[in-house]
Design an enzyme around this catalytic site. Sequence first.
Site, PDB file in Angstrom:
ATOM      1  N   ILE A  18     -59.455  33.889  10.594  1.00  0.00           N
ATOM      2  CA  ILE A  18     -59.167  35.482  11.059  1.00  0.00           C
ATOM      3  C   ILE A  18     -57.703  35.706  10.653  1.00  0.00           C
ATOM      4  O   ILE A  18     -57.625  36.764  10.168  1.00  0.00           O
ATOM      5  CB  ILE A  18     -59.285  35.236  12.502  1.00  0.00           C
ATOM      6  N   VAL A  64     -46.575  26.304  16.428  1.00  0.00           N
ATOM      7  CA  VAL A  64     -46.063  27.289  17.182  1.00  0.00           C
ATOM      8  C   VAL A  64     -45.734  26.734  18.556  1.00  0.00           C
ATOM      9  O   VAL A  64     -45.456  27.531  19.428  1.00  0.00           O
ATOM     10  CB  VAL A  64     -47.439  28.424  17.487  1.00  0.00           C
ATOM     11  N   ASN A  90     -51.945  34.457  16.693  1.00  0.00           N
ATOM     12  CA  ASN A  90     -53.464  33.888  16.292  1.00  0.00           C
ATOM     13  C   ASN A  90     -53.705  32.497  16.265  1.00  0.00           C
ATOM     14  O   ASN A  90     -54.796  31.902  16.156  1.00  0.00           O
ATOM     15  CB  ASN A  90     -53.753  34.840  14.912  1.00  0.00           C
ATOM     16  N   TYR A 156     -60.545  25.153  26.696  1.00  0.00           N
ATOM     17  CA  TYR A 156     -60.439  26.459  25.768  1.00  0.00           C
ATOM     18  C   TYR A 156     -60.489  27.473  26.550  1.00  0.00           C
ATOM     19  O   TYR A 156     -59.521  28.730  26.208  1.00  0.00           O
ATOM     20  CB  TYR A 156     -61.373  26.211  24.672  1.00  0.00           C
ATOM     21  N   PRO A 186     -62.445  38.114  20.059  1.00  0.00           N
ATOM     22  CA  PRO A 186     -63.715  37.851  19.219  1.00  0.00           C
ATOM     23  C   PRO A 186     -64.821  36.882  19.827  1.00  0.00           C
ATOM     24  O   PRO A 186     -64.442  36.134  20.995  1.00  0.00           O
ATOM     25  CB  PRO A 186     -63.052  37.045  18.085  1.00  0.00           C
ATOM     26  N   GLY A 187     -65.885  37.258  19.291  1.00  0.00           N
ATOM     27  CA  GLY A 187     -67.149  36.158  19.794  1.00  0.00           C
ATOM     28  C   GLY A 187     -67.138  34.783  18.894  1.00  0.00           C
ATOM     29  O   GLY A 187     -66.508  34.011  19.187  1.00  0.00           O
ATOM     30  N   VAL A 189     -67.085  34.036  15.047  1.00  0.00           N
ATOM     31  CA  VAL A 189     -66.732  34.329  13.869  1.00  0.00           C
ATOM     32  C   VAL A 189     -66.679  33.120  12.755  1.00  0.00           C
ATOM     33  O   VAL A 189     -66.396  32.015  13.167  1.00  0.00           O
ATOM     34  CB  VAL A 189     -65.135  34.593  13.902  1.00  0.00           C
ATOM     35  N   ASP A 190     -67.441  33.700  11.525  1.00  0.00           N
ATOM     36  CA  ASP A 190     -67.622  32.467  10.796  1.00  0.00           C
ATOM     37  C   ASP A 190     -66.487  32.122   9.932  1.00  0.00           C
ATOM     38  O   ASP A 190     -65.967  32.648   9.046  1.00  0.00           O
ATOM     39  CB  ASP A 190     -68.588  32.967   9.695  1.00  0.00           C
TER      40      ASP A 190
HETATM   41  N1  LIG Z   1     -63.841  31.513  14.959  1.00  0.00           N
HETATM   42  C1  LIG Z   1     -64.195  32.049  16.045  1.00  0.00           C
HETATM   43  O1  LIG Z   1     -65.500  31.917  16.475  1.00  0.00           O
HETATM   44  C2  LIG Z   1     -63.314  32.528  17.427  1.00  0.00           C
HETATM   45  C3  LIG Z   1     -63.813  33.029  18.464  1.00  0.00           C
HETATM   46  C4  LIG Z   1     -62.618  33.597  19.232  1.00  0.00           C
HETATM   47  C5  LIG Z   1     -61.434  33.282  19.096  1.00  0.00           C
HETATM   48  N2  LIG Z   1     -61.048  32.293  18.132  1.00  0.00           N
HETATM   49  C6  LIG Z   1     -59.561  32.327  18.008  1.00  0.00           C
HETATM   50  O2  LIG Z   1     -59.154  33.168  16.665  1.00  0.00           O
HETATM   51  C7  LIG Z   1     -58.190  32.468  16.136  1.00  0.00           C
HETATM   52  C8  LIG Z   1     -58.216  32.097  14.836  1.00  0.00           C
HETATM   53  O3  LIG Z   1     -59.309  31.305  14.600  1.00  0.00           O
HETATM   54  P1  LIG Z   1     -60.079  30.944  13.286  1.00  0.00           P
HETATM   55  O4  LIG Z   1     -61.501  30.856  13.775  1.00  0.00           O
HETATM   56  O5  LIG Z   1     -59.410  31.700  12.310  1.00  0.00           O
HETATM   57  O6  LIG Z   1     -59.875  29.391  13.215  1.00  0.00           O
HETATM   58  P2  LIG Z   1     -59.272  28.638  11.782  1.00  0.00           P
HETATM   59  O7  LIG Z   1     -59.356  27.307  12.238  1.00  0.00           O
HETATM   60  O8  LIG Z   1     -59.904  29.084  10.632  1.00  0.00           O
HETATM   61  O9  LIG Z   1     -57.685  29.222  11.924  1.00  0.00           O
HETATM   62  C9  LIG Z   1     -56.689  28.629  12.727  1.00  0.00           C
HETATM   63  C10 LIG Z   1     -55.459  28.307  12.132  1.00  0.00           C
HETATM   64  O10 LIG Z   1     -54.422  28.149  12.984  1.00  0.00           O
HETATM   65  C11 LIG Z   1     -53.454  27.046  12.667  1.00  0.00           C
HETATM   66  N3  LIG Z   1     -53.102  26.254  13.647  1.00  0.00           N
HETATM   67  C12 LIG Z   1     -53.503  25.491  14.506  1.00  0.00           C
HETATM   68  N4  LIG Z   1     -52.718  24.831  15.242  1.00  0.00           N
HETATM   69  C13 LIG Z   1     -51.575  25.412  14.877  1.00  0.00           C
HETATM   70  C14 LIG Z   1     -50.164  25.398  15.402  1.00  0.00           C
HETATM   71  N5  LIG Z   1     -49.891  24.243  16.431  1.00  0.00           N
HETATM   72  N6  LIG Z   1     -49.222  25.986  14.986  1.00  0.00           N
HETATM   73  C15 LIG Z   1     -49.474  26.865  13.876  1.00  0.00           C
HETATM   74  N7  LIG Z   1     -50.791  26.914  13.374  1.00  0.00           N
HETATM   75  C16 LIG Z   1     -51.738  26.339  13.868  1.00  0.00           C
HETATM   76  C17 LIG Z   1     -54.603  26.130  11.573  1.00  0.00           C
HETATM   77  O11 LIG Z   1     -53.828  25.443  10.802  1.00  0.00           O
HETATM   78  C18 LIG Z   1     -55.575  27.271  11.144  1.00  0.00           C
HETATM   79  O12 LIG Z   1     -54.963  27.706   9.841  1.00  0.00           O
HETATM   80  C19 LIG Z   1     -57.936  31.056  17.487  1.00  0.00           C
HETATM   81  O13 LIG Z   1     -56.702  31.470  18.368  1.00  0.00           O
HETATM   82  C20 LIG Z   1     -59.189  30.991  17.613  1.00  0.00           C
HETATM   83  O14 LIG Z   1     -59.204  30.442  18.896  1.00  0.00           O
HETATM   84  C21 LIG Z   1     -61.891  32.087  17.100  1.00  0.00           C
END
Ligand SMILES: NC(=O)c1ccc[n+]([C@@H]2O[C@H](COP(=O)([O-])OP(=O)(O)OC[C@H]3O[C@@H](n4cnc5c(N)ncnc54)[C@H](O)[C@@H]3O)[C@@H](O)[C@H]2O)c1
Length: 261
Positions: A18, A64, A90, A156, A186-187, A189-190
Amino acid sequence: MGRVQDRVVIVTGGAGGIGAAASRAVAAEGGKLVVADLDAAAAANVAQEIVDAGGEATSIRVDVTDRAQVKAMIAAAIDSFGELNVIFNNAGMNRPRGFMDVDEENFDQIVRVNTWGAIVCTQEAARQMIAQGKGGKIVNTGSIASRQAFWDFVPYCVAKFGILALTQATARGLIEHGITVNAFAPGVVDTPMWIGLNEDIRAIHDQPIEADPMREFATGTLVGRAAAPEELTPFLVYLASPESDYMTGQMYMVDGGQVLV
Ligand SMILES: NC(=O)c1ccc[n+]([C@@H]2O[C@H](COP(=O)([O-])OP(=O)(O)OC[C@H]3O[C@@H](n4cnc5c(N)ncnc54)[C@H](O)[C@@H]3O)[C@@H](O)[C@H]2O)c1
């Protein structure tokens, strides 16, 4: 003029599914990007792609949860582009466990990255925005797990319900400085996050390797499928742009109709 023209935008977790899509979309609308992630090489690749496409971007490694690293991330934005206008909190992760198997380490890791990380980034970004004296925007990443809780996802859900609380509290506290705070939820997400989620859920429920529980979960949305990250980015561009200036303190579902609030 782009919709985010010349705004300096930090995206944490900017190398992920994302975050990378959001970084590209905001850059395409004239934003100047700081792609920040634990994975320095992947963040640098996203920034390079943006530059190759004619945009402006830099990258930095950040955890972070570590205040010194978050301060360095803000300083990098100022060094590269002179100010900070938007931060997209994010970065996130999950390690699902059946509720009875959640332990302190699992709980601490998930809440620390998803919630404490967003708190530290909000504090340090707000400090900079307040000093600049011209407002700003903070955008948090919630989830359907900010609105409904699930047995295999308790830490979570606690972390992402926390994002709802953080969004509301900081919107109230920062508006006097012209800083708005919103979240999007989001719900399914791939993204690369799915790989680990599928592995953990298969292990919890003793499912075969061919099982794809996340895709199955996504069929429960009204739209009936998972989202591609690019389907979320128009809304994220909106939240980073002046078009959303009248909105603050809210969490918006962008989830294909999985949770109706
Ligand atoms: N994919 C889904 O279905 C979904 C649904 C709802 C919410 N989300 C949320 O969306 C956000 C992005 O998720 P995504 O699906 O793109 O996941 P992803 O795993 O593709 O990306 C997450 C990124 O965060 C980075 N990260 C993790 N821990 C970190 C830290 N301590 N400091 C800095 N960077 C860090 C990772 O290296 C990774 O690049 C997250 O907060 C996730 O919880 C995702």
